[in-house]
Write a protein that holds these residues in place. Structure first.
Motif, PDB file in Angstrom:
ATOM      1  N   GLY A   1       0.831  -1.210   0.000  1.00 10.39           N
ATOM      2  CA  GLY A   1       0.000   0.000   0.000  1.00 10.39           C
ATOM      3  C   GLY A   1       0.859   1.251   0.000  1.00 10.39           C
ATOM      4  O   GLY A   1       0.594   2.214  -0.724  1.00 10.39           O
ATOM      5  N   ALA A   2       1.906   1.228   0.815  1.00  8.76           N
ATOM      6  CA  ALA A   2       2.803   2.386   0.891  1.00  8.76           C
ATOM      7  C   ALA A   2       3.524   2.590  -0.435  1.00  8.76           C
ATOM      8  O   ALA A   2       3.757   3.726  -0.862  1.00  8.76           O
ATOM      9  N   ILE A   3       3.846   1.487  -1.090  1.00  5.38           N
ATOM     10  CA  ILE A   3       4.510   1.585  -2.399  1.00  5.38           C
ATOM     11  C   ILE A   3       3.591   2.260  -3.403  1.00  5.38           C
ATOM     12  O   ILE A   3       3.988   3.161  -4.137  1.00  5.38           O
ATOM     13  N   ARG A   4       2.322   1.834  -3.407  1.00  8.24           N
ATOM     14  CA  ARG A   4       1.377   2.444  -4.351  1.00  8.24           C
ATOM     15  C   ARG A   4       1.180   3.924  -4.050  1.00  8.24           C
ATOM     16  O   ARG A   4       1.141   4.752  -4.950  1.00  8.24           O
ATOM     17  N   ASP A   5       1.078   4.247  -2.768  1.00  4.17           N
ATOM     18  CA  ASP A   5       0.902   5.652  -2.399  1.00  4.17           C
ATOM     19  C   ASP A   5       2.080   6.495  -2.884  1.00  4.17           C
ATOM     20  O   ASP A   5       1.907   7.613  -3.373  1.00  4.17           O
ATOM     21  N   ARG A   6       3.250   5.929  -2.729  1.00  5.46           N
ATOM     22  CA  ARG A   6       4.464   6.648  -3.135  1.00  5.46           C
ATOM     23  C   ARG A   6       4.447   6.894  -4.647  1.00  5.46           C
ATOM     24  O   ARG A   6       4.684   8.009  -5.113  1.00  5.46           O
ATOM     25  N   THR A   7       4.138   5.851  -5.409  1.00  3.04           N
ATOM     26  CA  THR A   7       4.088   5.979  -6.864  1.00  3.04           C
ATOM     27  C   THR A   7       3.052   7.020  -7.272  1.00  3.04           C
ATOM     28  O   THR A   7       3.307   7.876  -8.125  1.00  3.04           O
ATOM     29  N   GLU A   8       1.897   6.959  -6.649  1.00  3.79           N
ATOM     30  CA  GLU A   8       0.836   7.921  -6.974  1.00  3.79           C
ATOM     31  C   GLU A   8       1.281   9.352  -6.699  1.00  3.79           C
ATOM     32  O   GLU A   8       0.995  10.256  -7.481  1.00  3.79           O
ATOM     33  N   ARG A   9       1.942   9.545  -5.573  1.00  2.00           N
ATOM     34  CA  ARG A   9       2.399  10.900  -5.222  1.00  2.00           C
ATOM     35  C   ARG A   9       3.355  11.440  -6.285  1.00  2.00           C
ATOM     36  O   ARG A   9       3.259  12.587  -6.704  1.00  2.00           O
ATOM     37  N   ILE A  10       4.285  10.591  -6.708  1.00  2.00           N
ATOM     38  CA  ILE A  10       5.272  11.011  -7.706  1.00  2.00           C
ATOM     39  C   ILE A  10       4.585  11.355  -9.020  1.00  2.00           C
ATOM     40  O   ILE A  10       4.824  12.410  -9.613  1.00  2.00           O
ATOM     41  N   LEU A  11       3.698  10.464  -9.469  1.00  3.69           N
ATOM     42  CA  LEU A  11       3.018  10.684 -10.751  1.00  3.69           C
ATOM     43  C   LEU A  11       2.126  11.921 -10.699  1.00  3.69           C
ATOM     44  O   LEU A  11       2.087  12.707 -11.650  1.00  3.69           O
ATOM     45  N   ALA A  12       1.415  12.078  -9.602  1.00  2.00           N
ATOM     46  CA  ALA A  12       0.506  13.227  -9.500  1.00  2.00           C
ATOM     47  C   ALA A  12       1.301  14.531  -9.502  1.00  2.00           C
ATOM     48  O   ALA A  12       0.910  15.515 -10.143  1.00  2.00           O
ATOM     49  N   ALA A  13       2.431  14.552  -8.806  1.00  4.92           N
ATOM     50  CA  ALA A  13       3.252  15.768  -8.760  1.00  4.92           C
ATOM     51  C   ALA A  13       3.809  16.083 -10.145  1.00  4.92           C
ATOM     52  O   ALA A  13       3.814  17.236 -10.587  1.00  4.92           O
ATOM     53  N   ALA A  14       4.257  15.032 -10.843  1.00  3.37           N
ATOM     54  CA  ALA A  14       4.847  15.240 -12.179  1.00  3.37           C
ATOM     55  C   ALA A  14       3.801  15.670 -13.195  1.00  3.37           C
ATOM     56  O   ALA A  14       4.133  16.288 -14.206  1.00  3.37           O
ATOM     57  N   ALA A  15       2.550  15.340 -12.941  1.00  3.06           N
ATOM     58  CA  ALA A  15       1.486  15.632 -13.909  1.00  3.06           C
ATOM     59  C   ALA A  15       0.912  17.040 -13.763  1.00  3.06           C
ATOM     60  O   ALA A  15       0.160  17.492 -14.626  1.00  3.06           O
ATOM     61  N   ARG A  16       1.271  17.739 -12.704  1.00  2.00           N
ATOM     62  CA  ARG A  16       0.710  19.086 -12.521  1.00  2.00           C
ATOM     63  C   ARG A  16       1.141  20.011 -13.661  1.00  2.00           C
ATOM     64  O   ARG A  16       2.256  19.891 -14.170  1.00  2.00           O
ATOM     65  N   PRO A  17       0.284  20.968 -14.041  1.00  2.00           N
ATOM     66  CA  PRO A  17       0.668  21.900 -15.116  1.00  2.00           C
ATOM     67  C   PRO A  17       1.948  22.654 -14.755  1.00  2.00           C
ATOM     68  O   PRO A  17       2.121  23.085 -13.612  1.00  2.00           O
ATOM     69  N   ALA A  18       2.822  22.802 -15.720  1.00  2.61           N
ATOM     70  CA  ALA A  18       4.105  23.467 -15.460  1.00  2.61           C
ATOM     71  C   ALA A  18       3.982  24.983 -15.466  1.00  2.61           C
ATOM     72  O   ALA A  18       4.833  25.678 -14.924  1.00  2.61           O
TER      73      ALA A  18
END
Ligand code: MG
Length: 432
Positions: free
Chosen positions: A44-61
């Motif tokens: 679960g912690a692994i998935r949360d970590r991956t989601e956090r990274i992807l969500a941060a990278a996906a924010r408009p620049a």
């Protein structure tokens, strides 16, 4: 979110949502089992970590609310050349212009591709939609199997010119509308040496001069023999690591092995650097060998840096997620520009990792790195300074290009915040 994502279908839906399509991350490599991950406790912690990274990278620049209300339709993308310098100029149908200085060495080789394939793809695009434009050019059929540093250096040059254009039209510095806005007005720099094979004492003398010249409080030098090591280079490495600390007791020390070592040697060198309080070791083993890099990172205390030769956003975020590196260094040219580099920085920020943009000593690389670092809350404490290339008559608007006491003031002028001598620009020839 993590419960929903436990279901494979939901996860795919999430990753192909509008936000991620915009970020160019349509799929994600399968997760490693929990046992393979040192810093996270369970699946679960692994998935949360991956989601956090992807969500941060996906924010408009870009800060959408600061962009012009009307489209900035690109009518022309020109490649100009004056001496060894390549410039990219974008023009809108209303006559507005943006300018960047490209990576001269790469463009001198790949300019036919730039002129015949890359530049025409940007014509007709709305320059306000920088990220989507870069993504569209990346995905265009003519660029299937063109991935690599040479391709992305072409895209980066146009991306930088588009970003400059937005600033010229809105009379704002890039750092106003880029990222979440400017986080600092000053950037502390470090100086790097490009030399190998000289005597350790000569390297110390070089840095004494550098430190005196620009007041840098951090320096970086080279270890190994570049993509290999031998007896002579290892002898030099072992002498240099303590000697530098003796010579510069109060200076932050970095070293770059440029992929020289195997894992056991890298670990041995890293431990020696730890004894002398070094702040990072860069590219200890083959830069594209993620397993070996992680084997070093997980066994030493000194932070391991890397990423200057990475050109895949997916690979970069994967490395952040899998703790391959402690500190990421996207190169603004090789990685395709500021917006993609910001995505890496934000992905790193999501898991408390530092980002120090890498620069190659071409074009105005150091300026772009300064602007990016000024826009990232997780930027490293020092950034490489290479200065303006010889014979390139560029000056900052509202900032400095020459450090004082090791500090550059971030330009405040419109767009990329530099002015090029108009005569130099007028004498530049259009490359066809
Ligand atoms: Mg390096």
């Amino acid at each position: 979110m993590s419960e929903r994502l436990a279901d494979g279908l939901d996860r795919r839906q999430f990753l192909t949502s509008a936000a991620f399509a915009g970020a160019g991350i349509a799929a994600w490599p399968s997760l490693l089992p929990a046992g393979d991950r040192s810093g996270v406790a369970d699946a679960g912690a692994i998935r949360d970590r991956t989601e956090r990274i992807l969500a941060a990278a996906a924010r408009p620049a870009l800060r959408q609310e600061l962009l012009p209300a009307s489209p900035l339709t690109i009518e022309r993308v020109e490649l100009l050349k004056n001496g060894p310098h390549f410039l990219v100029r974008v023009r809108t149908s209303d006559g507005a212009e943006g300018l960047s200085v490209a990576h001269g060495r790469i463009l001198s080789t790949v300019y036919p591709h730039f002129v015949s394939v890359v530049a025409p793809l940007f014509v007709g695009m709305d320059a306000r939609r920088v990220e989507e434009n870069v993504e569209a050019v990346y995905r265009t059929p003519s660029h299937y199997k063109w991935q690599g540093l040479a391709f992305w250096a072409c895209v980066a040059a146009v991306e930088l010119a588009m970003l400059d254009l937005i600033g010229k039209v809105t009379s704002r510095s890039l750092t106003d509308y880029f990222g979440d806005g400017r986080v600092t007005d000053q950037i502390a720099v470090y100086r790097a040496s490009g030399t190998r094979g000289n005597a350790p004492e000569e390297e110390v003398d070089f840095f004494r001069q550098q430190i005196e010249e620009i007041g840098a409080r951090a320096i970086k030098y080279r270890l190994g023999a570049r993509m290999h090591y031998d007896e002579a280079s290892t002898r030099r490495d072992r002498a240099l690591i303590p000697l530098m600390r003796d010579a510069f007791p109060d200076v932050t020390l970095y070293a770059d092995a440029n992929s020289s070592y195997d894992v056991p040697t890298a670990i041995e060198i890293a431990h020696l650097m730890e004894q002398y309080d070094y702040a990072f070791l860069e590219e200890p083993v083959a830069f594209d060998h993620y397993d070996e890099t992680r084997a070093v990172t997980s066994r030493v205390a000194i932070p391991i840096a890397g990423g200057e030769q990475e050109f895949s956003l997916r690979h970069f975020l994967w490395q952040i997620d899998h703790e391959v590196l402690d500190l990421v260094q996207p190169d603004i040219f090789y990685f395709g520009g500021m917006t993609r580099s910001l995505r890496v920085g934000r992905g790193a920020q999501a898991v408390g990792m530092t980002c120090t943009p890498h620069i190659s000593g071409e074009g105005l690389g150091f300026l772009y790195a300064v602007l990016l670092a000024a826009s990232m809350p997780n930027a490293g404490p020092y950034h490489e300074y290479k200065g303006v290339e010889a014979d390139l008559p560029a000056e900052p608007i509202g900032g400095t290009f020459i450090p004082e006491n090791g500090i550059l003031r971030v330009p405040t002028g419109p767009g990329l915040g530099f002015r090029l001598d108009p005569d130099f620009l007028a004498r530049a020839e259009i490359v066809r």
